[in-house]
Scaffold this motif. Sequence first.
Motif, PDB file in Angstrom:
ATOM      1  N   VAL A 153      65.586   7.165  77.986  1.00  0.00           N
ATOM      2  CA  VAL A 153      64.832   6.671  76.841  1.00  0.00           C
ATOM      3  C   VAL A 153      65.670   6.972  75.611  1.00  0.00           C
ATOM      4  O   VAL A 153      66.088   8.112  75.393  1.00  0.00           O
ATOM      5  CB  VAL A 153      63.455   7.363  76.719  1.00  0.00           C
ATOM      6  N   LYS A 154      65.948   5.941  74.828  1.00  0.00           N
ATOM      7  CA  LYS A 154      66.783   6.095  73.641  1.00  0.00           C
ATOM      8  C   LYS A 154      66.194   5.231  72.540  1.00  0.00           C
ATOM      9  O   LYS A 154      65.597   4.188  72.825  1.00  0.00           O
ATOM     10  CB  LYS A 154      68.213   5.661  73.973  1.00  0.00           C
ATOM     11  N   GLY A 155      66.370   5.640  71.282  1.00  0.00           N
ATOM     12  CA  GLY A 155      65.757   4.843  70.232  1.00  0.00           C
ATOM     13  C   GLY A 155      66.273   5.106  68.843  1.00  0.00           C
ATOM     14  O   GLY A 155      67.224   5.856  68.630  1.00  0.00           O
ATOM     15  N   ILE A 156      65.595   4.459  67.906  1.00  0.00           N
ATOM     16  CA  ILE A 156      65.936   4.553  66.492  1.00  0.00           C
ATOM     17  C   ILE A 156      64.699   4.958  65.699  1.00  0.00           C
ATOM     18  O   ILE A 156      63.572   4.684  66.115  1.00  0.00           O
ATOM     19  CB  ILE A 156      66.475   3.202  65.946  1.00  0.00           C
ATOM     20  N   GLN A 157      64.958   5.619  64.589  1.00  0.00           N
ATOM     21  CA  GLN A 157      63.880   5.905  63.649  1.00  0.00           C
ATOM     22  C   GLN A 157      63.911   4.809  62.583  1.00  0.00           C
ATOM     23  O   GLN A 157      64.973   4.466  62.068  1.00  0.00           O
ATOM     24  CB  GLN A 157      64.059   7.275  63.000  1.00  0.00           C
ATOM     25  N   ILE A 158      62.748   4.262  62.283  1.00  0.00           N
ATOM     26  CA  ILE A 158      62.652   3.146  61.338  1.00  0.00           C
ATOM     27  C   ILE A 158      62.025   3.637  60.046  1.00  0.00           C
ATOM     28  O   ILE A 158      60.968   4.277  60.064  1.00  0.00           O
ATOM     29  CB  ILE A 158      61.778   2.020  61.923  1.00  0.00           C
ATOM     30  N   GLU A 159      62.683   3.333  58.939  1.00  0.00           N
ATOM     31  CA  GLU A 159      62.104   3.654  57.635  1.00  0.00           C
ATOM     32  C   GLU A 159      61.050   2.593  57.331  1.00  0.00           C
ATOM     33  O   GLU A 159      61.351   1.394  57.313  1.00  0.00           O
ATOM     34  CB  GLU A 159      63.190   3.647  56.560  1.00  0.00           C
ATOM     35  N   PRO A 160      59.794   3.011  57.114  1.00  0.00           N
ATOM     36  CA  PRO A 160      58.741   2.013  56.896  1.00  0.00           C
ATOM     37  C   PRO A 160      58.918   1.260  55.579  1.00  0.00           C
ATOM     38  O   PRO A 160      59.459   1.787  54.612  1.00  0.00           O
ATOM     39  CB  PRO A 160      57.451   2.830  56.887  1.00  0.00           C
ATOM     40  N   ILE A 161      58.448   0.017  55.585  1.00  0.00           N
ATOM     41  CA  ILE A 161      58.509  -0.839  54.402  1.00  0.00           C
ATOM     42  C   ILE A 161      57.091  -1.303  54.088  1.00  0.00           C
ATOM     43  O   ILE A 161      56.400  -1.796  54.981  1.00  0.00           O
ATOM     44  CB  ILE A 161      59.393  -2.079  54.664  1.00  0.00           C
ATOM     45  N   ASN A 162      56.642  -1.136  52.866  1.00  0.00           N
ATOM     46  CA  ASN A 162      55.348  -1.671  52.454  1.00  0.00           C
ATOM     47  C   ASN A 162      55.583  -3.109  52.002  1.00  0.00           C
ATOM     48  O   ASN A 162      55.996  -3.356  50.863  1.00  0.00           O
ATOM     49  CB  ASN A 162      54.735  -0.834  51.337  1.00  0.00           C
ATOM     50  N   ILE A 163      55.329  -4.060  52.899  1.00  0.00           N
ATOM     51  CA  ILE A 163      55.650  -5.458  52.579  1.00  0.00           C
ATOM     52  C   ILE A 163      54.771  -6.009  51.464  1.00  0.00           C
ATOM     53  O   ILE A 163      55.131  -6.997  50.825  1.00  0.00           O
ATOM     54  CB  ILE A 163      55.581  -6.372  53.826  1.00  0.00           C
TER      55      ILE A 163
ATOM     56  N   VAL B 151      54.433  11.119  58.940  1.00  0.00           N
ATOM     57  CA  VAL B 151      54.476  10.185  60.058  1.00  0.00           C
ATOM     58  C   VAL B 151      55.865   9.577  60.125  1.00  0.00           C
ATOM     59  O   VAL B 151      56.395   9.098  59.124  1.00  0.00           O
ATOM     60  CB  VAL B 151      53.416   9.075  59.902  1.00  0.00           C
ATOM     61  N   SER B 152      56.451   9.615  61.300  1.00  0.00           N
ATOM     62  CA  SER B 152      57.743   8.971  61.549  1.00  0.00           C
ATOM     63  C   SER B 152      57.528   7.860  62.562  1.00  0.00           C
ATOM     64  O   SER B 152      56.715   7.989  63.478  1.00  0.00           O
ATOM     65  CB  SER B 152      58.755   9.976  62.092  1.00  0.00           C
ATOM     66  N   PHE B 153      58.263   6.766  62.380  1.00  0.00           N
ATOM     67  CA  PHE B 153      58.133   5.595  63.246  1.00  0.00           C
ATOM     68  C   PHE B 153      59.405   5.428  64.062  1.00  0.00           C
ATOM     69  O   PHE B 153      60.498   5.392  63.503  1.00  0.00           O
ATOM     70  CB  PHE B 153      57.874   4.342  62.404  1.00  0.00           C
ATOM     71  N   TYR B 154      59.237   5.311  65.386  1.00  0.00           N
ATOM     72  CA  TYR B 154      60.367   5.187  66.285  1.00  0.00           C
ATOM     73  C   TYR B 154      60.213   3.934  67.145  1.00  0.00           C
ATOM     74  O   TYR B 154      59.114   3.611  67.586  1.00  0.00           O
ATOM     75  CB  TYR B 154      60.450   6.401  67.213  1.00  0.00           C
ATOM     76  N   MET B 155      61.313   3.251  67.386  1.00  0.00           N
ATOM     77  CA  MET B 155      61.347   2.151  68.337  1.00  0.00           C
ATOM     78  C   MET B 155      62.242   2.604  69.478  1.00  0.00           C
ATOM     79  O   MET B 155      63.415   2.941  69.256  1.00  0.00           O
ATOM     80  CB  MET B 155      61.897   0.883  67.681  1.00  0.00           C
ATOM     81  N   LEU B 156      61.683   2.627  70.688  1.00  0.00           N
ATOM     82  CA  LEU B 156      62.386   3.164  71.850  1.00  0.00           C
ATOM     83  C   LEU B 156      62.548   2.113  72.940  1.00  0.00           C
ATOM     84  O   LEU B 156      61.754   1.182  73.035  1.00  0.00           O
ATOM     85  CB  LEU B 156      61.584   4.332  72.440  1.00  0.00           C
ATOM     86  N   ILE B 157      63.568   2.322  73.739  1.00  0.00           N
ATOM     87  CA  ILE B 157      63.754   1.525  74.946  1.00  0.00           C
ATOM     88  C   ILE B 157      63.925   2.487  76.111  1.00  0.00           C
ATOM     89  O   ILE B 157      64.295   3.649  75.924  1.00  0.00           O
ATOM     90  CB  ILE B 157      64.986   0.575  74.837  1.00  0.00           C
ATOM     91  N   GLN B 158      63.631   2.007  77.310  1.00  0.00           N
ATOM     92  CA  GLN B 158      63.790   2.815  78.521  1.00  0.00           C
ATOM     93  C   GLN B 158      64.564   1.960  79.511  1.00  0.00           C
ATOM     94  O   GLN B 158      64.141   0.860  79.848  1.00  0.00           O
ATOM     95  CB  GLN B 158      62.414   3.181  79.085  1.00  0.00           C
ATOM     96  N   GLU B 159      65.716   2.466  79.941  1.00  0.00           N
ATOM     97  CA  GLU B 159      66.575   1.657  80.807  1.00  0.00           C
ATOM     98  C   GLU B 159      67.404   2.562  81.714  1.00  0.00           C
ATOM     99  O   GLU B 159      67.498   3.761  81.486  1.00  0.00           O
ATOM    100  CB  GLU B 159      67.493   0.791  79.931  1.00  0.00           C
ATOM    101  N   THR B 160      68.023   1.962  82.730  1.00  0.00           N
ATOM    102  CA  THR B 160      68.909   2.715  83.624  1.00  0.00           C
ATOM    103  C   THR B 160      70.160   3.143  82.851  1.00  0.00           C
ATOM    104  O   THR B 160      70.493   2.552  81.819  1.00  0.00           O
ATOM    105  CB  THR B 160      69.313   1.861  84.840  1.00  0.00           C
ATOM    106  N   GLU B 161      70.846   4.144  83.375  1.00  0.00           N
ATOM    107  CA  GLU B 161      72.018   4.693  82.676  1.00  0.00           C
ATOM    108  C   GLU B 161      73.106   3.659  82.444  1.00  0.00           C
ATOM    109  O   GLU B 161      73.793   3.704  81.426  1.00  0.00           O
ATOM    110  CB  GLU B 161      72.585   5.890  83.446  1.00  0.00           C
ATOM    111  N   ASP B 162      73.271   2.722  83.367  1.00  0.00           N
ATOM    112  CA  ASP B 162      74.349   1.743  83.206  1.00  0.00           C
ATOM    113  C   ASP B 162      74.022   0.664  82.166  1.00  0.00           C
ATOM    114  O   ASP B 162      74.924   0.042  81.620  1.00  0.00           O
ATOM    115  CB  ASP B 162      74.718   1.106  84.552  1.00  0.00           C
TER     116      ASP B 162
END
Length: 197
Positions: A44-54, A131-142
């Motif tokens: 599982v790997k991801g990024i932290q997203i800075e929120p934007i008030n649209i 509150v921190s916002f993260y977008m994550l993915i889960q995938e095989t090592e390759d």
Amino acid sequence: MSWKEKRKKERRAKKIHKILEWMDIQKINHKGIYLQRGSQTRVVKGIQIEPINIYLLPLEERVNRIYALANAYDKLKFDLYLKCVRKPPDLDRYFDQYQNYISKEDNPAIKKLIQIQFDGLDWFYENQREVSFYMLIQETEDLIEKRFDMLVQEFLKAGFNIKVMSASDYEQIVSNEFENETVNEYMFTHLLLPEDL
């Protein structure tokens, strides 16, 4: 069984299924969360997203950002996990700064004022959460690095300010997942062996 009860049961089963995807944690480091089920290892790997008030943006820019995000989701044809985590505020820079001020100051009155500020920061750290916002993915090592690069590229194109997650970010997510009634209920009902009942 009424349709409401059936729907409630389906939602609960789906929630438990999502939680179980996180249960086989092998290790956590700056590269991600390693999950192992049998012989298969997933990351599982991801990024932290800075929120934007649209709503603070002009209408045209608001529309463009929404379309850009929709395009990013269209291009990312794999599962994405959005996690919102309440965690202690990041005050390390301020703690270091006040520690530096105290070490260099000779006047006891000024030292006392700096210590009061330092204590206030300490109280804020212990009692407040951000509150921190993260977008994550889960995938095989390759596949994880290829998919992670795609995730980063698409969110940058969509106009988001992002940051690669640290080991402490991953630890916060796991901690947040397990501070959950459903997890506690699942764990405790499955820890009882049949002969103990």
